[in-house]
Design a protein around this motif. Structure first.
Motif, PDB file in Angstrom:
ATOM      1  N   VAL A 175       0.831  -1.198   0.000  1.00  0.00           N
ATOM      2  CA  VAL A 175       0.000   0.000   0.000  1.00  0.00           C
ATOM      3  C   VAL A 175       0.869   1.253   0.000  1.00  0.00           C
ATOM      4  CG1 VAL A 175      -1.637   1.341   1.391  1.00  0.00           C
ATOM      5  CG2 VAL A 175      -2.016  -1.099   1.018  1.00  0.00           C
ATOM      6  N   ALA A 176       1.922   1.260   0.808  1.00  0.00           N
ATOM      7  CA  ALA A 176       2.803   2.421   0.857  1.00  0.00           C
ATOM      8  C   ALA A 176       3.498   2.646  -0.489  1.00  0.00           C
ATOM      9  CB  ALA A 176       3.840   2.249   1.962  1.00  0.00           C
ATOM     10  N   LYS A 177       3.900   1.577  -1.144  1.00  0.00           N
ATOM     11  CA  LYS A 177       4.517   1.716  -2.461  1.00  0.00           C
ATOM     12  C   LYS A 177       3.531   2.287  -3.469  1.00  0.00           C
ATOM     13  CE  LYS A 177       6.986  -0.902  -6.041  1.00  0.00           C
ATOM     14  NZ  LYS A 177       7.480  -2.258  -6.446  1.00  0.00           N
ATOM     15  N   ALA A 178       2.294   1.824  -3.433  1.00  0.00           N
ATOM     16  CA  ALA A 178       1.272   2.325  -4.352  1.00  0.00           C
ATOM     17  C   ALA A 178       0.919   3.778  -4.053  1.00  0.00           C
ATOM     18  CB  ALA A 178       0.031   1.447  -4.272  1.00  0.00           C
ATOM     19  N   ALA A 179       1.156   4.218  -2.813  1.00  0.00           N
ATOM     20  CA  ALA A 179       0.852   5.598  -2.411  1.00  0.00           C
ATOM     21  C   ALA A 179       2.014   6.554  -2.620  1.00  0.00           C
ATOM     22  CB  ALA A 179       0.452   5.610  -0.931  1.00  0.00           C
ATOM     23  N   SER A 180       3.126   6.054  -3.128  1.00  0.00           N
ATOM     24  CA  SER A 180       4.379   6.814  -3.086  1.00  0.00           C
ATOM     25  C   SER A 180       4.400   8.042  -3.997  1.00  0.00           C
ATOM     26  CB  SER A 180       5.553   5.895  -3.440  1.00  0.00           C
ATOM     27  OG  SER A 180       5.415   5.382  -4.754  1.00  0.00           O
ATOM     28  N   ALA A 181       3.437   8.173  -4.909  1.00  0.00           N
ATOM     29  CA  ALA A 181       3.405   9.357  -5.769  1.00  0.00           C
ATOM     30  C   ALA A 181       2.966  10.601  -5.011  1.00  0.00           C
ATOM     31  CB  ALA A 181       2.481   9.114  -6.961  1.00  0.00           C
ATOM     32  N   ARG A 182       2.413  10.416  -3.818  1.00  0.00           N
ATOM     33  CA  ARG A 182       1.931  11.534  -3.006  1.00  0.00           C
ATOM     34  C   ARG A 182       2.627  11.535  -1.652  1.00  0.00           C
ATOM     35  NH1 ARG A 182      -3.021  13.820  -4.672  1.00  0.00           N
ATOM     36  NH2 ARG A 182      -3.762  12.864  -6.600  1.00  0.00           N
ATOM     37  N   SER A 183       2.523  12.670  -0.961  1.00  0.00           N
ATOM     38  CA  SER A 183       3.032  12.691   0.408  1.00  0.00           C
ATOM     39  C   SER A 183       2.241  11.680   1.230  1.00  0.00           C
ATOM     40  CB  SER A 183       2.915  14.100   1.003  1.00  0.00           C
ATOM     41  OG  SER A 183       1.567  14.527   1.060  1.00  0.00           O
ATOM     42  N   HIS A 184       2.955  10.862   1.996  1.00  0.00           N
ATOM     43  CA  HIS A 184       2.282   9.812   2.740  1.00  0.00           C
ATOM     44  C   HIS A 184       3.102   9.446   3.972  1.00  0.00           C
ATOM     45  CE1 HIS A 184       5.161   7.534   0.308  1.00  0.00           C
ATOM     46  NE2 HIS A 184       5.041   6.549   1.180  1.00  0.00           N
ATOM     47  N   VAL A 185       2.444   8.773   4.893  1.00  0.00           N
ATOM     48  CA  VAL A 185       3.111   8.326   6.109  1.00  0.00           C
ATOM     49  C   VAL A 185       2.418   7.050   6.570  1.00  0.00           C
ATOM     50  CG1 VAL A 185       1.621   9.646   7.678  1.00  0.00           C
ATOM     51  CG2 VAL A 185       3.955   9.065   8.382  1.00  0.00           C
ATOM     52  N   VAL A 186       3.181   6.188   7.221  1.00  0.00           N
ATOM     53  CA  VAL A 186       2.633   4.972   7.817  1.00  0.00           C
ATOM     54  C   VAL A 186       2.650   5.141   9.338  1.00  0.00           C
ATOM     55  CG1 VAL A 186       2.894   2.486   8.130  1.00  0.00           C
ATOM     56  CG2 VAL A 186       3.376   3.517   5.903  1.00  0.00           C
ATOM     57  N   ASP A 187       1.485   4.975   9.954  1.00  0.00           N
ATOM     58  CA  ASP A 187       1.347   5.061  11.409  1.00  0.00           C
ATOM     59  C   ASP A 187       1.898   6.369  11.962  1.00  0.00           C
ATOM     60  OD1 ASP A 187      -0.008   2.606  11.854  1.00  0.00           O
ATOM     61  OD2 ASP A 187       1.878   1.529  11.561  1.00  0.00           O
ATOM     62  N   GLY A 188       1.445   7.459  11.345  1.00  0.00           N
ATOM     63  CA  GLY A 188       1.738   8.787  11.866  1.00  0.00           C
ATOM     64  C   GLY A 188       0.698   9.161  12.903  1.00  0.00           C
ATOM     65  N   ARG A 189       0.079  10.333  12.734  1.00  0.00           N
ATOM     66  CA  ARG A 189      -0.930  10.758  13.705  1.00  0.00           C
ATOM     67  C   ARG A 189      -2.110   9.793  13.754  1.00  0.00           C
ATOM     68  NH1 ARG A 189      -4.346  11.178  16.743  1.00  0.00           N
ATOM     69  NH2 ARG A 189      -5.304  13.047  17.706  1.00  0.00           N
ATOM     70  N   PHE A 190      -2.476   9.210  12.627  1.00  0.00           N
ATOM     71  CA  PHE A 190      -3.613   8.297  12.574  1.00  0.00           C
ATOM     72  C   PHE A 190      -3.112   6.878  12.322  1.00  0.00           C
ATOM     73  CE2 PHE A 190      -5.273  12.484  11.466  1.00  0.00           C
ATOM     74  CZ  PHE A 190      -6.228  12.612  12.462  1.00  0.00           C
ATOM     75  N   ARG A 191      -3.199   6.062  13.354  1.00  0.00           N
ATOM     76  CA  ARG A 191      -2.635   4.705  13.340  1.00  0.00           C
ATOM     77  C   ARG A 191      -3.691   3.627  13.075  1.00  0.00           C
ATOM     78  NH1 ARG A 191       2.150   4.155  16.239  1.00  0.00           N
ATOM     79  NH2 ARG A 191       1.429   2.211  17.187  1.00  0.00           N
ATOM     80  N   GLY A 192      -4.914   4.061  12.807  1.00  0.00           N
ATOM     81  CA  GLY A 192      -6.005   3.114  12.618  1.00  0.00           C
ATOM     82  C   GLY A 192      -6.983   3.219  13.763  1.00  0.00           C
ATOM     83  N   GLY A 193      -8.265   3.259  13.430  1.00  0.00           N
ATOM     84  CA  GLY A 193      -9.299   3.370  14.450  1.00  0.00           C
ATOM     85  C   GLY A 193      -9.708   2.013  14.995  1.00  0.00           C
ATOM     86  N   TRP A 194     -10.870   1.987  15.652  1.00  0.00           N
ATOM     87  CA  TRP A 194     -11.303   0.747  16.293  1.00  0.00           C
ATOM     88  C   TRP A 194     -11.561  -0.348  15.270  1.00  0.00           C
ATOM     89  CZ3 TRP A 194     -15.713  -2.434  16.726  1.00  0.00           C
ATOM     90  CH2 TRP A 194     -15.685  -3.318  17.812  1.00  0.00           C
ATOM     91  N   THR A 195     -12.085  -0.010  14.117  1.00  0.00           N
ATOM     92  CA  THR A 195     -12.339  -1.022  13.087  1.00  0.00           C
ATOM     93  C   THR A 195     -11.053  -1.743  12.713  1.00  0.00           C
ATOM     94  OG1 THR A 195     -14.208   0.232  12.202  1.00  0.00           O
ATOM     95  CG2 THR A 195     -13.184  -1.386  10.737  1.00  0.00           C
ATOM     96  N   THR A 196     -10.022  -0.980  12.407  1.00  0.00           N
ATOM     97  CA  THR A 196      -8.745  -1.575  12.025  1.00  0.00           C
ATOM     98  C   THR A 196      -8.195  -2.441  13.151  1.00  0.00           C
ATOM     99  OG1 THR A 196      -8.330   0.404  10.706  1.00  0.00           O
ATOM    100  CG2 THR A 196      -6.465  -1.045  11.096  1.00  0.00           C
ATOM    101  N   ARG A 197      -8.232  -1.908  14.354  1.00  0.00           N
ATOM    102  CA  ARG A 197      -7.630  -2.619  15.490  1.00  0.00           C
ATOM    103  C   ARG A 197      -8.459  -3.838  15.907  1.00  0.00           C
ATOM    104  NH1 ARG A 197      -5.294   2.411  19.175  1.00  0.00           N
ATOM    105  NH2 ARG A 197      -5.083   3.885  17.436  1.00  0.00           N
TER     106      ARG A 197
END
Length: 261
Positions: A175-197
């Motif tokens: 997912v991060a590789k597919a997002a690399s054309a834009r500014s992106h971050v993994v597990d920055g301010r938003f690490r996933g809500g209750w659904t993800t966890r």
């Protein structure tokens, strides 16, 4: 239930839309505009038709009940500003209710939270019987600048896996590789809500990931929002570049789910 929409597909990818609803079945808010202000605006239209996947979305506004919060009331981000299961303030800290008013949390949870997650859990179970791996992809967007919640401006794409706990590292990498054309971050301010966890159990073949999109990536976001300029209108041409990027991201997630275990 007219407010809950489930569209089934027989691929190992589920797209969940917890915050795109604007319906306010209760009218004790200070104003409807304030109650709808933090909606993930036009999020279903943004993702529409990009990939073959099961979709689950609610029409109920997150100000009524936030189906991406821990139903126990525990904070997802201890020590940081956030909103509750049944919010009493906006993201900016403005009160949603007049003095003395407030939500009936137990009733709202039974009426809207529980059916939403019963539907989502049923789709996870259905697809897990068909595939060794299933991806739950939680779809979000948010204003680019909200000083109460975070400093400065968010990257356009914010990938959340709760520090890698909710999915295989290979999915995060894809997912991060597919997002690399834009500014992106993994597990920055938003690490996933209750659904993800809650749903992310990679050892059981269920991989969950969240994408929080800064709204400027697809809408004309004003520097300050008012009832006159918010929400921005959805323009398919304006959104088209991001939709192309999201198609790559979704197909990366789908290819991971279909790949060898």
């Amino acid at each position: 239930m007219s407010w809950l929409h489930v569209a089934r597909a027989d691929t190992p990818l589920i797209l969940a839309f917890p915050h795109g609803g604007t319906y306010l079945p209760e009218s004790d808010f200070r104003s409807d505009w304030i109650a709808r202000r933090d909606t993930d605006w036009h999020i279903a239209a943004l993702y529409d038709g990009l990939v073959e996947a099961t979709t689950i979305r609610t029409d109920i506004s997150r100000s009524i009940i936030d189906v991406n919060r821990d139903p126990s009331g525990a904070s997802l981000y201890p020590g940081q500003a956030t909103t509750e299961l049944c919010p009493t303030t906006t993201f900016d800290g403005d009160p949603l209710y007049s003095d003395g008013a407030g939500p009936d949390i137990a009733t709202r949870r039974e009426r809207w939270f529980d059916p939403y997650h019963a539907a989502l859990a049923a789709e996870v179970a259905r697809l897990r019987k068909l595939y060794d791996r299933v991806v739950v992809y939680d779809c979000h967007s948010i204003r680019s600048r909200i000083p109460r919640l975070f400093d400065g401006e968010l990257p356009e794409l914010n990938i959340g896996t709760n520090g890698g706990a909710t999915c295989d590292p290979a999915l995060t990498e894809a997912v991060a590789k597919a997002a690399s054309a834009r500014s992106h971050v993994v597990d920055g301010r938003f690490r996933g809500g209750w659904t993800t966890r809650h749903y992310g159990r990679p050892l059981e073949g269920i991989h969950a990931i969240q994408l929080e999109i800064a709204i400027r990536a697809y809408l004309d976001e004003p520097p300050e929002i008012t009832p006159e300029n918010w929400p921005p209108r959805y323009d398919p041409d304006r959104a088209a570049p991001l939709r192309r990027d999201l198609a790559r991201i979704l197909n990366a997630a789908l290819n991971f789910a279909k790949g060898p275990t």
